[in-house]
Design a protein around this motif. Structure first.
Motif, short mmCIF file in Angstrom:
data_model
loop_
_atom_site.label_atom_id
_atom_site.label_comp_id
_atom_site.label_asym_id
_atom_site.label_seq_id
_atom_site.Cartn_x
_atom_site.Cartn_y
_atom_site.Cartn_z
N CYS A 199 0.85 -1.20 0.00
CA CYS A 199 0.00 0.00 0.00
C CYS A 199 0.88 1.24 0.00
CB CYS A 199 -0.92 0.04 1.21
SG CYS A 199 -1.88 -1.43 1.44
N LEU A 200 1.77 1.34 -0.98
CA LEU A 200 2.69 2.48 -0.99
C LEU A 200 1.96 3.80 -1.21
CD1 LEU A 200 5.68 1.07 -3.02
CD2 LEU A 200 5.48 1.35 -0.58
N THR A 201 0.91 3.78 -2.02
CA THR A 201 0.12 4.98 -2.27
C THR A 201 -0.39 5.55 -0.95
OG1 THR A 201 -0.68 3.73 -4.15
CG2 THR A 201 -1.67 5.87 -3.78
N MET A 202 -0.97 4.64 -0.15
CA MET A 202 -1.52 5.06 1.13
C MET A 202 -0.40 5.53 2.05
SD MET A 202 -4.54 5.18 2.10
CE MET A 202 -4.42 6.61 3.10
N MET A 203 0.75 4.86 2.00
CA MET A 203 1.85 5.24 2.88
C MET A 203 2.32 6.65 2.57
SD MET A 203 5.47 3.38 3.42
CE MET A 203 6.22 4.08 1.99
N TRP A 204 2.43 6.96 1.29
CA TRP A 204 2.88 8.31 0.90
C TRP A 204 1.89 9.36 1.40
CZ3 TRP A 204 7.41 9.98 -0.66
CH2 TRP A 204 7.51 11.25 -1.22
N LEU A 205 0.60 9.06 1.28
CA LEU A 205 -0.43 10.00 1.75
C LEU A 205 -0.35 10.17 3.27
CD1 LEU A 205 -3.51 8.86 -0.35
CD2 LEU A 205 -2.48 11.10 -0.42
N ILE A 206 -0.20 9.06 3.98
CA ILE A 206 -0.18 9.14 5.45
C ILE A 206 1.07 9.88 5.93
CG2 ILE A 206 -0.04 7.78 7.57
CD1 ILE A 206 -1.82 5.72 6.31
N LEU A 207 2.20 9.61 5.28
CA LEU A 207 3.43 10.31 5.68
C LEU A 207 3.30 11.81 5.41
CD1 LEU A 207 6.24 7.85 4.58
CD2 LEU A 207 5.49 8.39 6.88
N ALA A 208 2.64 12.17 4.32
CA ALA A 208 2.41 13.60 4.05
C ALA A 208 1.52 14.20 5.13
CB ALA A 208 1.77 13.77 2.68
N ALA A 209 0.54 13.42 5.61
CA ALA A 209 -0.33 13.90 6.68
C ALA A 209 0.45 14.07 7.97
CB ALA A 209 -1.48 12.92 6.89
N PHE A 210 1.46 13.22 8.19
CA PHE A 210 2.28 13.33 9.39
C PHE A 210 3.15 14.58 9.37
CE2 PHE A 210 2.67 8.48 10.37
CZ PHE A 210 1.34 8.47 10.70
#
Lengths: 173, 282
Positions: free
Chosen positions: A43-54
Motif C-alpha cells: 500500500c505504498l500509495t496510502m503510505m505516501w499520503l499518510i506520511l504527508a499527513a504526518f
C-alpha cells in the motif's frame, strides 16, 4: 540563485510514483506476495499520503483532495470498480492525521497510527468488495490470510521510508 | 434529535455513502453487461496506462536482470534434463504437423469450415497487476486497437489463465481464474477420462487455500483418475476448444453427495505472468 523546488511538487510526483510502484511491485513479486494461502498487498500509495499527513502541511498540499483524486484513479485503473477507494483514501488520511496530532510526534506513534490506518483501509476495502460480491465473504480468512501479512509487509515499508521522508519534508519546509 | 440531523459531517458521510454505493453498483453492472467501459473511463485508463509504462518498464527491466542471472546459474542442470526431452519433442512435432495437414485436407473434403478448435493469438505483455488480495487482475498492453474484445480467453505459458474483463483502447484488464468473485467468468471445460469418455462441465469456483480450480456439478458416471488432462470444451461462447487448463488433482463428492467435484491443478503459474497471448477464435 537557484530556486528551490516546492514540496508540493515532490508530493505530487512521489504520489504518482508510489501509485505505479504499487502495481509494479505486486506484479514483479507476485510469486512471493501471493504465496498460497497468504496474500500481501503493498500500500505504498496510502503510505505516501499518510506520511504527508504526518509531516506536511495538509492545507497547503490539498491533501484530502489529492487523496480523493488518487483514490479515483486507483478505482478506475487497478480495480475497475468505481466508488470504493475514492472515499476510503481521504477517510483514512483524515483519521491518521487526527490521531497523529493527539500523540507526541515520534517514530513509535507514527508506527502505531500507520498500523491503524492500514487496518482501516484494508477492512473497509474488504467490506465494500464483499457487499458487491467481489471478495470472498469469509472474514476470518481475510483477517488471517490477508490483513496480517499485509500489515507485516507495509510496516516494513514504513520502517524503511519513515526517516528519509521526514528529512525530505524537514529540508523543504 | 434536531441537532443530530443538522450536523454537517453526518450529512456529508451519508451523501458519500450513497454516492459510493451508487457508483459501485453501476460499475459492476457495466462490467457484467457492456463490452467496454464508458468513454471517459476508457480515456482515463489509457492515459494512466501510458504513464504507468514509465515506471513499469524499468521495474520489469530490473526483474529481467535478476531472472537472467538466476537462469544462468541453473542452465547446466536444465540443459541435461531438456536434452533428453528434445528427441521426443521433435518426433511429436512432426507427427503433429502431419496430423494437422491431414485434418485440414479432410475438413476441406467434407466441406467443414472452421471448427471449434481454430484460433489465432494476439501476444501482449503484462504492465502491472492490481494491488489487491481478491481481485486477481493483471493489466496487459494491448486493447481495442489490437483487436481484443471482452471475454476472450488469455493463455500464458502452458495453459489458460483467465479472460479479458475490460477493454480500453490501448490496454485491457485480465481477470485470472483465481478470482473468486461471484460474477467472474465461468469456463466450459472437459476432461477426457482414461477410458476416453468425455466429461463436460464448467469451472464453478476456485480454492485459494490450495491453488485449485474447482469444477462442480458433474453427474457423469465416467471414471476419472488423478492426472487426467483438462482442456476447454469450446462450448458456449468465444472460447476455442482445446486450450489446456490443467490436470485433475483430486476428485470429491459435493456437499450433498449427489454430484462430483473435481479439483484441478492449473497448468500455468498464476503468480508468474509476464507475457500472455489472447486467443481469438477464427
Amino acid at each position: 540563485m537557484k530556486r528551490r523546488i516546492p514540496i508540493a511538487v515532490f508530493f505530487v510526483v512521489g504520489q504518482f510514483v508510489a501509485f505505479f510502484l504499487d502495481g509494479s511491485i505486486t506484479q514483479l513479486l507476485s510469486g512471493t506476495l501471493f504465496k498460497y494461502p497468504n496474500t500481501m498487498v503493498p500500500c505504498l500509495t496510502m503510505m505516501w499520503l499518510i506520511l504527508a499527513a504526518f509531516f506536511g502541511n495538509s492545507k497547503k498540499l490539498h491533501l484530502t483532495a489529492w487523496a480523493a483524486i488518487v483514490g479515483f484513479i486507483f478505482d478506475m485503473y487497478y480495480t475497475g470498480i468505481l466508488g470504493v477507494y475514492v472515499f476510503i483514501f481521504p477517510l483514512v488520511v483524515y483519521i491518521c492525521q487526527s490521531l497523529y496530532q493527539m500523540l507526541p510526534p515520534s517514530f513509535l506513534s507514527g508506527f502505531l497510527v500507520y498500523f491503524l490506518g492500514i487496518t482501516v483501509l484494508m477492512s473497509l476495502g474488504f467490506i465494500a468488495n464483499a457487499f458487491i460480491g467481489q471478495a470472498p465473504a469469509s472474514a476470518s480468512q481475510f483477517l488471517v490470510n490477508t490483513l496480517a501479512p499485509t500489515l507485516a509487509l507495509n510496516l516494513v515499508f514504513l520502517a524503511v521510508s519513515y526517516f528519509p521522508v521526514e528529512a525530505l519534508y524537514r529540508t523543504h519546509r | 434529535m434536531q441537532k443530530f440531523f443538522s450536523s454537517r459531517k453526518l450529512v456529508i458521510v451519508i451523501v458519500c455513502l450513497i454516492i459510493s454505493f451508487g457508483l459501485m453498483t453501476v460499475s459492476v453492472a457495466i462490467r457484467n453487461k457492456r463490452s467496454t467501459p464508458p468513454l471517459i473511463q476508457q480515456f482515463g485508463n489509457d492515459i494512466v496506462g501510458f504513464a504507468d509504462r514509465v515506471v513499469a518498464v524499468p521495474m520489469n527491466g530490473i526483474q529481467h536482470g535478476f531472472v537472467s542471472t538466476k537462469n544462468l546459474l541453473n542452465t547446466y542442470q536444465e540443459n541435461q534434463r531438456l536434452k533428453s526431452k528434445v528427441d521426443q519433442l521433435a518426433q511429436t512435432q512432426v507427427k503433429d504437423q502431419t496430423l494437422e495437414r491431414e485434418n485440414k485436407q479432410l475438413k476441406r473434403q467434407l466441406n467443414v469450415g472452421n471448427t471449434l478448435t481454430g484460433y489465432q493469438k494476439i501476444n501482449a505483455a503484462v504492465i502491472t497487476r492490481t494491488p489487491s488480495s481478491w481481485a486477481s487482475q493483471v493489466i496487459i498492453n494491448k486493447g481495442q486497437a489490437a483487436g481484443i474484445k471482452k471475454d476472450m480467453p488469455v493463455i500464458a505459458g502452458p495453459g489458460l489463465i483467465g479472460t479479458i474483463a475490460e477493454v480500453n483502447k490501448t490496454n485491457s484488464k485480465v481477470v485470472l481464474v483465481s478470482n473468486t468473485a461471484e460474477n467472474s467468468n465461468r469456463f466450459a471445460i472437459q476432461i477426457v477420462g482414461s477410458d476416453s469418455k468425455v466429461v463436460n462441465g464448467i469451472i464453478t469456483s476456485y480454492d485459494s487455500q490450495a491453488n485449485r480450480i474447482v469444477m462442480g456439478n458433474i453427474t457423469s458416471k465416467a471414471k476419472l483418475t488423478k492426472g487426467d488432462r483438462v482442456s476447454t470444451s469450446g462450448l458456449g461462447g468465444v472460447i476455442p476448444k482445446g486450450i489446456y487448463v490443467g490436470t485433475v488433482a483430486k476428485i470429491a463428492e459435493d456437499d450433498y453427495g449427489l454430484a462430483k467435484k473435481v479439483y484441478i491443478k492449473p497448468a500455468a503459474n498464476l503468480n508468474d505472468i509476464e507475457v500472455v497471448s489472447v486467443a481469438v477464435r477464427d
